[in-house]
Write an enzyme that holds these catalytic residues in place. Structure first.
Site, PDB file in Angstrom:
ATOM      1  N   HIS A 105       0.831  -1.205   0.000  1.00  0.00           N
ATOM      2  CA  HIS A 105       0.000   0.000   0.000  1.00  0.00           C
ATOM      3  C   HIS A 105       0.865   1.255   0.000  1.00  0.00           C
ATOM      4  O   HIS A 105       1.785   1.378   0.816  1.00  0.00           O
ATOM      5  CB  HIS A 105      -0.890  -0.045   1.248  1.00  0.00           C
ATOM      6  CG  HIS A 105      -1.912   1.035   1.312  1.00  0.00           C
ATOM      7  ND1 HIS A 105      -2.101   1.811   2.439  1.00  0.00           N
ATOM      8  CD2 HIS A 105      -2.805   1.478   0.401  1.00  0.00           C
ATOM      9  CE1 HIS A 105      -3.077   2.671   2.214  1.00  0.00           C
ATOM     10  NE2 HIS A 105      -3.519   2.493   0.985  1.00  0.00           N
TER      11      HIS A 105
ATOM     12  N   HIS B 265      -0.867  11.536  -2.150  1.00  0.00           N
ATOM     13  CA  HIS B 265      -2.197  11.074  -1.770  1.00  0.00           C
ATOM     14  C   HIS B 265      -3.134  12.214  -1.408  1.00  0.00           C
ATOM     15  O   HIS B 265      -4.304  12.219  -1.794  1.00  0.00           O
ATOM     16  CB  HIS B 265      -2.090  10.109  -0.580  1.00  0.00           C
ATOM     17  CG  HIS B 265      -3.409   9.625  -0.076  1.00  0.00           C
ATOM     18  ND1 HIS B 265      -4.175  10.349   0.828  1.00  0.00           N
ATOM     19  CD2 HIS B 265      -4.114   8.495  -0.349  1.00  0.00           C
ATOM     20  CE1 HIS B 265      -5.292   9.685   1.085  1.00  0.00           C
ATOM     21  NE2 HIS B 265      -5.281   8.570   0.388  1.00  0.00           N
TER      22      HIS B 265
END
Length: 252
Positions: free
Chosen positions: A16, A58
């Site tokens: 991730h 992100h």
């Protein structure tokens, strides 16, 4: 076990945000750590700068993951190149740069890593982000016809799929009851959903449609093993040191 109809073999574990908890998120350091631990695939997020260039970030704001501040979409490439994306994690990562999508693609190909490229648009830039990221994916991975598989997904994935019809695309959903209609509309080949949102009805529906299910974010090896036994094809994890494919913790 679901057998994906993708033309490439999906690994069971994706790191991730490049390297999970072991590296600053969305950095080349994370890619190197994932490869060193035997991972075959990574996930990372891509957002556009003020120059409409795709960078691995992100958040819409720079503060949490870098020493910068302000909105990514209002920050020029020259400024992003000067920021430190590693020191907040640990002094050993001081000086780690924010990578461009091109740099990440190059590193993935060198390290033999498949990539899950998540489109992360700033508010109001959904369509543009999808189109730009898809175009670069097509160029950087040679139309996705290489051994390293690429999936593009996320907000704006519809625009991305239309801009890059030869790219593999996935649907990122919670998901709603009509998720399959959305998957068909955008020709999505995989469904990505939160592990806690998964139920047996969804798995049965996905299996019948021939769509592999991938779950995020799974950090407990026992939970990961249970999901895989239920028919989930792959998991995204921050704890690649204990959930990684080389740990021998999964029943097939």
């Amino acid at each position: 076990m679901i057998r994906p109809r993708l033309g490439w073999s999906l690994p069971r574990v994706f790191a991730h945000r490049c390297g999970g908890a072991l590296a600053p998120e969305n950095t080349l350091a994370g890619l190197r750590i994932a490869a060193r631990l035997g991972l075959r695939a990574v996930e990372f997020d891509v957002m556009l700068s003020a120059d409409a260039s795709p960078w691995l970030l992100h958040d819409e704001l720079l503060q949490r993951t870098t020493n910068g501040c302000g909105r990514v979409c209002e920050t020029r490439d020259a400024q992003l190149r000067m920021l430190d994306a590693g020191a907040h994690q640990h002094p050993a990562f001081t000086g780690e740069a924010i990578p461009t999508l091109a740099a990440a693609a190059h590193a993935c190909r060198q390290l033999g890593l498949s990539a899950n490229v998540e489109i992360k648009p700033a508010a109001g830039f959904e369509a543009l982000t999808g189109e730009v990221v898809a175009r670069q994916v097509r160029t950087l991975w040679g139309g996705c016809g290489t051994a390293a598989g690429v999936v593009i997904l996320g907000n704006g994935a519809g625009g991305g799929a239309r801009s890059c019809p030869n790219c593999r695309s996935g649907l990122l959903e919670r998901p709603p009851a009509d998720w399959l209609a959305g998957a068909r509309e955008f020709a999505a080949q995989t469904l990505h959903c939160a592990a806690e949102s998964l139920d047996d009805d969804l798995l049965c529906e996905a299996r019948a449609a021939g769509i592999p299910v991938l779950c995020y974010t799974v950090n407990d090896p026992l939970v990961a093993a249970a999901l895989l036994r239920r028919g989930v094809t792959a998991v995204f994890s921050d704890r690649i040191d204990c959930v990684g494919e080389d740990q021998g913790r999964f029943a097939g």
